[in-house]
Design a protein around this motif. Structure first.
Motif, mmCIF file in Angstrom:
data_model
loop_
_atom_site.group_PDB
_atom_site.id
_atom_site.type_symbol
_atom_site.label_atom_id
_atom_site.label_comp_id
_atom_site.label_asym_id
_atom_site.label_seq_id
_atom_site.Cartn_x
_atom_site.Cartn_y
_atom_site.Cartn_z
ATOM 1 N N THR A 277 0.778 -1.294 -0.127
ATOM 2 C CA THR A 277 -0.116 0.176 0.052
ATOM 3 C C THR A 277 0.951 1.254 -0.040
ATOM 4 O O THR A 277 0.447 2.276 -0.770
ATOM 5 C CB THR A 277 -1.024 0.258 1.240
ATOM 6 O OG1 THR A 277 -1.600 -1.171 1.410
ATOM 7 C CG2 THR A 277 -2.051 1.141 0.987
ATOM 8 N N LEU A 278 1.777 1.118 0.968
ATOM 9 C CA LEU A 278 2.692 2.337 1.044
ATOM 10 C C LEU A 278 3.611 2.580 -0.205
ATOM 11 O O LEU A 278 3.877 3.576 -0.935
ATOM 12 C CB LEU A 278 3.391 2.371 2.501
ATOM 13 C CG LEU A 278 4.297 3.652 2.742
ATOM 14 C CD1 LEU A 278 3.394 4.809 2.721
ATOM 15 C CD2 LEU A 278 5.059 3.479 3.768
ATOM 16 N N ILE A 282 0.859 4.231 -2.797
ATOM 17 C CA ILE A 282 0.994 5.647 -2.243
ATOM 18 C C ILE A 282 2.302 6.266 -2.873
ATOM 19 O O ILE A 282 2.126 7.163 -3.515
ATOM 20 C CB ILE A 282 1.031 5.752 -0.747
ATOM 21 C CG1 ILE A 282 -0.422 5.124 -0.092
ATOM 22 C CG2 ILE A 282 1.421 7.136 -0.214
ATOM 23 C CD1 ILE A 282 -0.382 5.370 1.239
ATOM 24 N N ILE A 286 2.317 9.149 -5.718
ATOM 25 C CA ILE A 286 3.051 10.654 -5.439
ATOM 26 C C ILE A 286 4.034 10.788 -6.638
ATOM 27 O O ILE A 286 4.270 11.851 -7.233
ATOM 28 C CB ILE A 286 3.762 10.647 -3.908
ATOM 29 C CG1 ILE A 286 3.023 10.378 -3.186
ATOM 30 C CG2 ILE A 286 4.709 11.900 -3.946
ATOM 31 C CD1 ILE A 286 3.537 10.180 -1.592
ATOM 32 N N TYR A 295 -2.045 11.972 -10.000
ATOM 33 C CA TYR A 295 -1.435 10.850 -9.041
ATOM 34 C C TYR A 295 -2.265 9.427 -9.135
ATOM 35 O O TYR A 295 -1.911 8.305 -9.019
ATOM 36 C CB TYR A 295 -1.865 11.309 -7.608
ATOM 37 C CG TYR A 295 -3.249 11.886 -7.178
ATOM 38 C CD1 TYR A 295 -4.350 10.969 -6.998
ATOM 39 C CD2 TYR A 295 -3.524 13.094 -7.288
ATOM 40 C CE1 TYR A 295 -5.644 11.571 -6.740
ATOM 41 C CE2 TYR A 295 -4.828 13.682 -6.939
ATOM 42 C CZ TYR A 295 -5.784 12.828 -6.497
ATOM 43 O OH TYR A 295 -7.256 13.118 -6.685
ATOM 44 N N TRP A 309 -4.473 -5.064 -4.815
ATOM 45 C CA TRP A 309 -4.878 -4.676 -3.263
ATOM 46 C C TRP A 309 -6.025 -4.885 -2.793
ATOM 47 O O TRP A 309 -6.437 -5.270 -1.651
ATOM 48 C CB TRP A 309 -4.783 -2.821 -3.559
ATOM 49 C CG TRP A 309 -4.762 -2.307 -2.130
ATOM 50 C CD1 TRP A 309 -3.849 -2.018 -1.240
ATOM 51 C CD2 TRP A 309 -5.931 -1.406 -1.479
ATOM 52 N NE1 TRP A 309 -4.185 -1.268 -0.040
ATOM 53 C CE2 TRP A 309 -5.374 -1.057 -0.376
ATOM 54 C CE3 TRP A 309 -7.462 -1.492 -1.910
ATOM 55 C CZ2 TRP A 309 -6.350 -0.114 0.658
ATOM 56 C CZ3 TRP A 309 -8.199 -0.711 -1.002
ATOM 57 C CH2 TRP A 309 -7.488 -0.269 0.227
ATOM 58 N N HIS B 181 -9.546 3.108 7.525
ATOM 59 C CA HIS B 181 -10.916 3.446 6.802
ATOM 60 C C HIS B 181 -11.041 4.766 6.637
ATOM 61 O O HIS B 181 -11.567 5.335 5.435
ATOM 62 C CB HIS B 181 -12.093 2.701 7.665
ATOM 63 C CG HIS B 181 -12.083 1.302 7.788
ATOM 64 N ND1 HIS B 181 -13.105 0.531 8.418
ATOM 65 C CD2 HIS B 181 -11.151 0.398 7.071
ATOM 66 C CE1 HIS B 181 -12.698 -0.775 8.098
ATOM 67 N NE2 HIS B 181 -11.643 -0.747 7.468
ATOM 68 N N ILE B 184 -8.976 6.302 3.694
ATOM 69 C CA ILE B 184 -9.540 6.020 2.265
ATOM 70 C C ILE B 184 -10.697 7.168 2.086
ATOM 71 O O ILE B 184 -10.671 7.546 0.893
ATOM 72 C CB ILE B 184 -10.337 4.613 2.372
ATOM 73 C CG1 ILE B 184 -9.088 3.465 2.580
ATOM 74 C CG2 ILE B 184 -10.875 4.386 0.978
ATOM 75 C CD1 ILE B 184 -9.582 2.180 2.725
ATOM 76 N N GLY B 190 -10.693 14.006 -1.370
ATOM 77 C CA GLY B 190 -9.545 14.858 -1.985
ATOM 78 C C GLY B 190 -9.909 14.625 -3.445
ATOM 79 O O GLY B 190 -9.608 15.696 -4.117
ATOM 80 N N VAL B 411 -5.612 14.663 -0.739
ATOM 81 C CA VAL B 411 -5.255 13.081 -1.149
ATOM 82 C C VAL B 411 -3.826 12.884 -0.373
ATOM 83 O O VAL B 411 -3.663 11.499 0.327
ATOM 84 C CB VAL B 411 -5.101 13.128 -2.472
ATOM 85 C CG1 VAL B 411 -4.406 11.842 -2.848
ATOM 86 C CG2 VAL B 411 -6.384 13.455 -3.174
ATOM 87 N N CYS B 415 -3.110 9.785 2.401
ATOM 88 C CA CYS B 415 -2.171 8.859 2.234
ATOM 89 C C CYS B 415 -1.224 8.650 3.530
ATOM 90 O O CYS B 415 -0.887 7.723 3.853
ATOM 91 C CB CYS B 415 -1.238 9.425 1.089
ATOM 92 S SG CYS B 415 -1.782 9.172 -0.563
ATOM 93 N N MET B 418 -3.238 6.861 6.046
ATOM 94 C CA MET B 418 -3.471 5.377 5.778
ATOM 95 C C MET B 418 -2.003 4.949 6.060
ATOM 96 O O MET B 418 -2.058 3.772 6.706
ATOM 97 C CB MET B 418 -3.378 5.382 4.152
ATOM 98 C CG MET B 418 -3.859 4.080 3.798
ATOM 99 S SD MET B 418 -3.887 3.842 1.912
ATOM 100 C CE MET B 418 -5.582 3.799 2.008
#
Lengths: 361, 478
Positions: A277-278, A282, A286, A295, A309, B181, B184, B190, B411, B415, B418
């Motif tokens: 995920t990161l 993500i 970025i 993005y 995912w 959660h 998200i 965003g 956003v 992130c 998250m």
């Protein structure tokens, strides 16, 4: 010293380790087990040295800073790194669970990946970076994605083994699922191997997939060869389905319990999911934002990462539903990894053929 | 069952949206439908997708399949009403599911730990029982000492014939899931803000040109509120190859007729002004380049001063201090000379710009030669003079992505949330431990009960480690 010398050493060590692990499974001699572990560690250390050396070569050749020149910019390099992560993950499991049985499953994956690299002639040349890849995000995004892929592939093997040990009846859905999955993997590997030996081509992997893949078998121009291949393929599936219970007996000899397999499956996903995920989603977003100003653009690679995912999110939430723990979620874990393979290879190799991207980008 | 029957309609709907089952159904739906959009080219010409469908299903089925997929919105599926509703349903499920569970979890998190009975302790999956020499008063200290490595801060109460120590750690880790959660939802908010209040466009800006708009879709102009000028554009290649190493634009922002910002941008390093960001994305040749381009030469005579000259196509120039003159007669953006010596252009990019010049001495034709920008050895003339080809300015445009997205920071915030949420949810665990000390014939019976919602084996190992420290200490005292 050149990096290729050490890469050669590590490939050899992994192949020897694979054979030693299988011997160990057969004879259960402590010394053989220690030898297998030693070979794997030797291979791992050589590969680490090779990786660092190549990193340095890359940095010198590209005239870029060290942190920006991680050698993870093409299929060859990423496959090598995937093998490295996988072996690292395996060694952790071996020491944590004091069990060498998985070695016989993991080292063949490592060996096959390296053999795939050699046979397909994936370019080993150090290629200069296209401008879009010149970013500080490259290192974090790519390494983390591959660490997650390696964790997911561990969960795939243990998930499959869990299904093998837990199913008893041939008409059971979970049994049919694992025999078919296992069968398809086996048939695809064999068919690809035949293609490689028949054509002996050293082309880029995407060209290989688009022009040569299954041309000796399922997509052969001659209808007879085509029909025979399909019959053989389906027969293999049938045989695996018919005699799959034999594999259950083999695994039961490994000293691995179903609970342990379930635990390893869960834990590797619990490690892989947040890292994916990161690092994958993500950091990828970025980076895309910096390079292209979006993005998220729903391009096939992004979308497939998101599909992956969601499948692992399905796994994690499925475990909370009564009656889903066990076989049902193990199926999800196995499906999850096929999505990983598609995200990593399929998008570049298959979809690019359909879309035929051209031009500058 | 009784309870279910008594539920009101609203309760039923609430329960439906709060269920994990709905969540995994949504996951499966989003994942499986998304696949179609990766196979069909999104927002593409119909011919392209018919071609893809032909490859997959054959010529006879392709047109009718195309129509079906087109009707269902699969040609731009991620923006179709049903996919958007699926995402909306996902958000709704997240909100209601969290709202349903959060109060209970919050109570659990905030609830202080209390002492338990011996029977309760023995029911824990992790429990230990052993005898330690000495009265509970003295044993209490050595027990807390031995458990120091677990870093618990124990509460203690005096009981009938002994003590009870208890502590918990990481109770907030149960919130990790809800932070994830929530994150998200933040990201979705965003994204919606970005779509609603921002825009995405492009701008192909030739060197020297100024624009006050960007474009989106079919040349719909988007006003920027200021002007942007491309001062220069250049590509750097790897060695002698045609592989671009870097492409760079020198940009100037002009507001109310005044230059307010200058910046050179490359891929991965954009320019932002008043919330609008310009990304280097492509480049190309301007169609009427030859009419507007300016050659920039540095002329170095065999004897005498260097000088830089600007010329247009067809111009004639004099090499200072000599009788030699040149006339620009041809230009190629990417020159290739084959074995037979014939010249041709191999690309529609400035991969290898070259200019053909006729040279004259005192008005008499001498020779003609190609001068290549990327090959300085072609700059040297046989008579000792040099003509250095530095640039052909004004013939290339820089391709810019233009974006305004006021939601992007939300956003990013999502992130970060998250990442934190996932870290807490997957790597921290809620651990509870109770230690009961009961006096028994001048010795102390120690009962330990413990739970952890994650990584129980590690916790168990830690407790066992502490017990063995305790035992060793006892043996040492003997």
């Amino acid at each position: 010293m050149e990096s290729s010398v050490f890469f050669g050493l590590s490939t050899m060590a992994y192949f020897l380790a694979m054979m030693t692990y299988i011997t160990y499974l057969a004879f259960r001699k402590q010394q053989v087990g220690v030898l297998a572990t030693t070979l794997t560690i030797f291979g791992f250390v050589s590969q680490t040295i090779a990786f660092i050396l190549r990193w340095n070569e890359f940095s010198v050749l590209g005239g870029m800073g060290f942190m920006r020149s991680v050698p993870l910019t093409n299929l060859y390099e990423s496959l090598i790194f995937f093998v490295w992560c996988l072996i690292a993950g395996y060694l952790i499991i071996e020491f944590k669970f004091k069990n060498r049985s998985f070695g016989a499953f993991i080292t063949p994956i490592a060996g096959l990946a390296l053999a795939f690299i050699d046979l397909t002639g994936v370019s080993k040349e150090i290629e200069p970076l296209v401008p879009a890849l010149k970013s500080n995000w490259l290192l974090a995004h790519v390494t983390m994605s591959f660490i997650a892929y390696a964790a997911f592939s561990v969960s795939f093997s243990t998930g499959l083994m869990y299904l093998i040990t837990k199913t008893e009846k041939r008409n059971e859905l979970a049994y049919i699922f694992w025999t078919v999955t296992f069968g398809i993997f086996a048939v695809v590997f064999v068919a690809m191997g035949i293609d490689m030996f028949a054509f002996k081509v050293a082309v880029k992997p995407d060209v290989f997939v688009q022009t040569y893949l299954f041309k000796t078998s399922f997509f052969n121009p001659s209808p007879i060869v085509k029909i025979v291949s399909w019959i053989l393929g389906l027969t293999t599936l049938f045989i695996i389905w018919r005699y799959g219970l034999f594999l259950k007996k083999v695994i039961e000899k490994f000293n691995v319990t179903a609970d342990m397999l379930d635990e390893i499956t869960y834990k590797s996903i619990a490690i892989g999911f947040p890292i994916f995920t990161l690092g994958g989603l993500i950091f990828g977003a970025i980076w895309a934002d910096q390079a292209w100003g979006v993005y998220w653009s729903w391009d096939p690679k992004e979308t497939w990462s998101l599909i992956t995912w969601f499948i692992y999110a399905f796994y994690l939430h499925g475990r909370m539903i009564r009656g889903w723990k066990g076989k049902k979620v193990a199926i999800v874990a196995v499906i999850g990894f096929t999505a990983v393979i598609f995200t990593y290879l399929g998008v570049n190799l298959l979809l690019s053929g359909l879309h035929a991207y051209g031009g500058m980008e | 069952m009784e309870q279910e029957k008594n539920m009101t309609f609203v309760d039923r709907i609430w329960k439906f949206f709060a269920s994990v089952k709905l969540a995994i159904v949504i996951f499966a739906l989003i994942a499986s439908t998304s696949i179609v959009g990766t196979i069909l080219d999104q927002k593409a010409e119909p011919a392209k997708n018919i071609q893809i469908l032909t490859k997959l299903f054959g010529e006879s089925l392709a047109p009718s399949l195309y129509n079906i997929f087109d009707k269902l919105g699969f040609m731009d599926m991620y923006h179709s009403w049903w996919f958007t509703s699926l995402l909306g349903l996902f958000a709704l499920n997240l909100i209601i599911c969290s709202a349903d569970r959060l109060p209970r979890i919050w109570k659990l998190v905030r609830e202080p730990l209390g002492p338990l009975t011996e029977d309760n302790l023995k029911k824990f999956p992790m429990n230990r029982e052993f005898i330690v020499k000495g009265k509970p008063d003295t044993v209490k200290d050595s027990v807390t000492d031995a458990l120091k490595s677990t870093r618990f801060r124990f509460a203690e109460i005096k009981e009938e014939n002994g003590y009870q120590l208890y502590a918990q750690k990481g109770n907030y880790s149960r919130l990790g899931v809800y932070i994830t959660h929530l994150s998200i939802l933040i990201i979705l908010i965003g994204a919606v803000i970005g779509i609603r209040f921002g825009f995405k466009g492009y701008l192909n800006l030739p060197e020297g040109d100024v624009s006050h708009v960007a474009f989106s879709g079919k040349d719909k102009a988007l006003p920027l509120g200021f002007e942007i000028r491309c001062d220069n554009f250049d590509v750097e290649f790897y060695g002698a190859s045609d592989m671009p190493k870097e492409y760079k634009s020198w940009l100037t922002i002009i507001k109310n007729g005044k230059e307010v910002l200058r910046k050179s941008i490359v891929v991965n390093d954009p320019l932002t002004y008043e919330g609008i960001t310009f990304y280097q994305s492509s480049f190309g040749l301007v169609p009427d380049g030859l009419n507007r381009g300016i050659f920039i030469f540095n002329v170095a005579p065999a004897k005498g001063q260097n000088s830089t000259i600007n010329l247009r196509f067809g111009d004639t120039f004099q090499i200072p201090g000599s009788s030699v003159s040149g006339k620009i007669v041809n230009f190629s953006p990417a020159l290739k000379i084959d074995e037979n010596g014939s010249a041709s252009t191999y690309a529609n990019h400035m991969d290898n710009p070259a200019v053909l010049i006729d040279f004259f001495d005192a008005g008499k034709y001498k020779y003609t030669g190609w001068i290549l920008k990327r090959h300085p050895q072609t700059w040297q003339l046989p008579d000792g003079n040099r003509v250095e080809f530095h640039n052909y300015w004004g013939v290339e445009y820089t391709g810019l992505q233009v974006r305004k997205d006021p939601g992007v920071w939300i956003v990013y915030l999502g992130c970060i949330a998250m990442s934190i949420g996932l870290f807490i949810a997957f790597f921290l665990s809620h651990r509870k431990i109770w230690v009961k000390l009961v006096e028994e014939k001048n010795n102390t019976r120690v009962i330990i009960g413990a739970t952890a919602n994650k990584n129980r084996t590690a916790f168990e190992r830690k407790i066992d480690g502490s017990i063995s420290i305790l035992n060793k200490k006892q043996e040492g005292e003997k």
